[in-house]
Design a protein around this motif. Sequence first.
Motif, PDB file in Angstrom:
ATOM      1  N   ASP A 177       7.506  55.620  26.838  1.00 16.91           N
ATOM      2  CA  ASP A 177       6.849  56.229  28.055  1.00 16.91           C
ATOM      3  C   ASP A 177       5.984  57.217  27.553  1.00 16.91           C
ATOM      4  OD1 ASP A 177       7.130  56.462  30.874  1.00 16.91           O
ATOM      5  OD2 ASP A 177       7.570  58.598  30.511  1.00 16.91           O
ATOM      6  N   SER A 178       6.448  58.253  26.490  1.00 21.34           N
ATOM      7  CA  SER A 178       5.449  59.184  26.183  1.00 21.34           C
ATOM      8  C   SER A 178       3.972  58.693  25.747  1.00 21.34           C
ATOM      9  CB  SER A 178       5.984  60.221  25.215  1.00 21.34           C
ATOM     10  OG  SER A 178       6.468  59.692  23.984  1.00 21.34           O
ATOM     11  N   LEU A 179       4.269  57.507  24.914  1.00 22.77           N
ATOM     12  CA  LEU A 179       2.840  56.757  24.326  1.00 22.77           C
ATOM     13  C   LEU A 179       1.942  56.431  25.583  1.00 22.77           C
ATOM     14  CD1 LEU A 179       4.789  55.147  21.498  1.00 22.77           C
ATOM     15  CD2 LEU A 179       2.721  56.677  21.227  1.00 22.77           C
ATOM     16  N   ARG A 180       2.609  55.589  26.360  1.00 22.17           N
ATOM     17  CA  ARG A 180       1.936  55.144  27.514  1.00 22.17           C
ATOM     18  C   ARG A 180       1.182  56.343  28.582  1.00 22.17           C
ATOM     19  NH1 ARG A 180       2.736  56.009  32.909  1.00 22.17           N
ATOM     20  NH2 ARG A 180       4.857  56.718  33.084  1.00 22.17           N
ATOM     21  N   VAL A 181       2.062  57.522  28.566  1.00 20.25           N
ATOM     22  CA  VAL A 181       1.393  58.406  29.293  1.00 20.25           C
ATOM     23  C   VAL A 181       0.052  59.160  28.812  1.00 20.25           C
ATOM     24  CG1 VAL A 181       1.875  60.732  30.529  1.00 20.25           C
ATOM     25  CG2 VAL A 181       3.701  58.922  30.625  1.00 20.25           C
ATOM     26  N   GLU A 182       0.450  59.373  27.240  1.00 16.65           N
ATOM     27  CA  GLU A 182      -0.761  60.095  26.647  1.00 16.65           C
ATOM     28  C   GLU A 182      -1.923  59.138  26.501  1.00 16.65           C
ATOM     29  OE1 GLU A 182       0.614  62.442  22.768  1.00 16.65           O
ATOM     30  OE2 GLU A 182       0.121  60.540  22.005  1.00 16.65           O
ATOM     31  N   ALA A 183      -1.939  57.789  26.522  1.00 16.99           N
ATOM     32  CA  ALA A 183      -2.831  56.935  26.699  1.00 16.99           C
ATOM     33  C   ALA A 183      -3.428  56.721  28.176  1.00 16.99           C
ATOM     34  CB  ALA A 183      -2.511  55.505  25.962  1.00 16.99           C
ATOM     35  N   GLY A 184      -2.652  57.273  29.061  1.00 14.40           N
ATOM     36  CA  GLY A 184      -3.160  57.232  30.517  1.00 14.40           C
ATOM     37  C   GLY A 184      -3.005  55.855  31.067  1.00 14.40           C
ATOM     38  N   LEU A 185      -1.946  55.046  30.710  1.00 16.60           N
ATOM     39  CA  LEU A 185      -1.657  53.919  31.209  1.00 16.60           C
ATOM     40  C   LEU A 185      -0.567  54.037  32.320  1.00 16.60           C
ATOM     41  CD1 LEU A 185      -1.551  52.059  27.776  1.00 16.60           C
ATOM     42  CD2 LEU A 185      -3.278  52.065  29.525  1.00 16.60           C
ATOM     43  N   PRO A 186      -0.755  53.513  33.485  1.00  9.97           N
ATOM     44  CA  PRO A 186       0.218  53.599  34.610  1.00  9.97           C
ATOM     45  C   PRO A 186       1.422  52.755  34.347  1.00  9.97           C
ATOM     46  CG  PRO A 186      -1.460  52.169  35.174  1.00  9.97           C
ATOM     47  CD  PRO A 186      -1.887  52.548  33.734  1.00  9.97           C
ATOM     48  N   LEU A 187       2.167  53.118  34.796  1.00 13.85           N
ATOM     49  CA  LEU A 187       3.859  52.571  34.791  1.00 13.85           C
ATOM     50  C   LEU A 187       4.174  52.155  36.300  1.00 13.85           C
ATOM     51  CD1 LEU A 187       6.635  51.866  33.584  1.00 13.85           C
ATOM     52  CD2 LEU A 187       7.204  54.169  34.191  1.00 13.85           C
ATOM     53  N   TYR A 188       4.376  50.665  36.615  1.00 13.26           N
ATOM     54  CA  TYR A 188       4.876  50.308  37.852  1.00 13.26           C
ATOM     55  C   TYR A 188       6.058  51.282  38.334  1.00 13.26           C
ATOM     56  CZ  TYR A 188       4.984  47.783  41.855  1.00 13.26           C
ATOM     57  OH  TYR A 188       4.823  47.378  43.290  1.00 13.26           O
ATOM     58  N   GLY A 189       6.034  51.558  39.559  1.00 11.11           N
ATOM     59  CA  GLY A 189       7.151  52.398  40.284  1.00 11.11           C
ATOM     60  C   GLY A 189       6.946  53.582  40.137  1.00 11.11           C
TER      61      GLY A 189
END
Lengths: 368, 133
Positions: free
Chosen positions: A227-239
């Motif tokens: 989760d911290s990696l995808r937020v730092e990359a600016g990638l959206p999480l479904y939900g």
Amino acid sequence: MKQTPLYEFHANHGRLAEFAGYEMPLWYTSVVDEHLAVRNKAGIFDVSHMGRVTLEGPDATKLVDRVVPTSASIQAPGKSFYTLLLNPKGGIIDDLIIMKTDTGYLLVVNAANKTKDLSHIQSVSEDYNVTIHDLTDSSTMIAVQGPEAIPALQPLSSVDLSQVKRYTHVAGTVGRSRAMITRTGYTGEDGFEIILYDSGLQNNSAAMQVWTELSATARPCGLGARDSLRVEAGLPLYGSDIDDSTNPFEAELSWVITKEKTGYIGSEALARSSLSLTRIRRGIVLQEKIPRHGFAVTTPTDEKIGVVTSGTFSPILKKGVAIAYVNPAHSRTGEPVHVTVRESQANGSITKPPFYDENLYGWKRHKQ
Amino acid sequence: MRDQYSIPEDLYYTKEHEWTRIESGIVTVGITDYAAKTLNDIVYLSLPSPDQDLKQLSSFGTVESTKAVSELYAPLSGKVAAVNSQLVNHPELVNQSPYDQGWIIKIRPSDLEGEKEKLLDSKQYAAFLSSPD
């Protein structure tokens, strides 16, 4: 609760928690260390909980072209692409990776949405000659991510990984398993996602062996680092950042729409909604404190302009970072904003993710 | 994975996983090894100002990991006598040394004898941790 084929490793080495009905590892030792291992070297993630579904038959391309805004017919076999399942209002049912194979399509969908996605695709498929097969429970999926993903995975792989271009895939073997190898991921880093066939929970020895051998050079990572990696990359999480009421324009995902494509579910609604956006997805970096889901975004003069949908501490920036939806009038890069963190206001500014310097981190770093 | 948690015998505990070391006229407060390990990497703490008045078992700040925010509860009522300023730049001290370098605040208690009985001793805290949820 369900378990993945690699559950035994997680139970022995990790801190477990329920996620989308599965007992998954939150972390093994340290979220920050696992995060940094992926940015600096390599990490491995058990992503077997994600749904894996094949669509095959004479009308498979027609079906895919009906349910996503990305043109499937113009893709060559061997291509992997990120896209969206849309509802008739243009809202996002799910975000997913589709691999176009020689025999059809392989879809990788969010674990929590698999049932919803399958029933949607099944209902659309009644008009088409397509066979849908869910191979989630009979396979294992591992993401190998980071600048050293190739050295970590190459010794186990039958194919020359340097020849697999980003957003393409090849069939081969990994360890003792027949496998699909796709050069994709959701960390911002270069890397691969491998699907090991015929390795479900009841016949997991080949998958366990692959995981164990990978873990000699790549660090096992849990959902916390994911989760911290995808937020730092600016990638959206479904939900959190996108859902059935979000359209691809406000989510800054309209690049998945193939120009001039029509006839897909949601296309008519999108033709209208692209004209007037009331909110747009942006990044925010805070100078102090950590933003969290649901925190208000305001102007420095306290006018509410948006809301945080994902927030975390960035181990690379050593600052709080957020994905947020803001009023388009206040969305330009560098615009100063406040985030209301409990009772106080934290200073920040609008940023275009990824949050890290792309010369130093992420899959583009060696391309400059 | 079964973590082992350190629970020093000379401290008192809250059910919210704070510890307190009672010394002459002043008490030191932190979060327990269990709390630090359950939060995982601590990346930020929001702390009170010196001289702020605290009430027993009311919130005096927050401790944050990458993903979660937890309230900090005062084991005893009193005035904040000191704040561990090291934690501003090194919040990881709470993980590395929860009972020593990772202390969070010191309190000058206003009713130590009256309130102490509401705290758990190390045996009671160990039993609390091992009791089913």
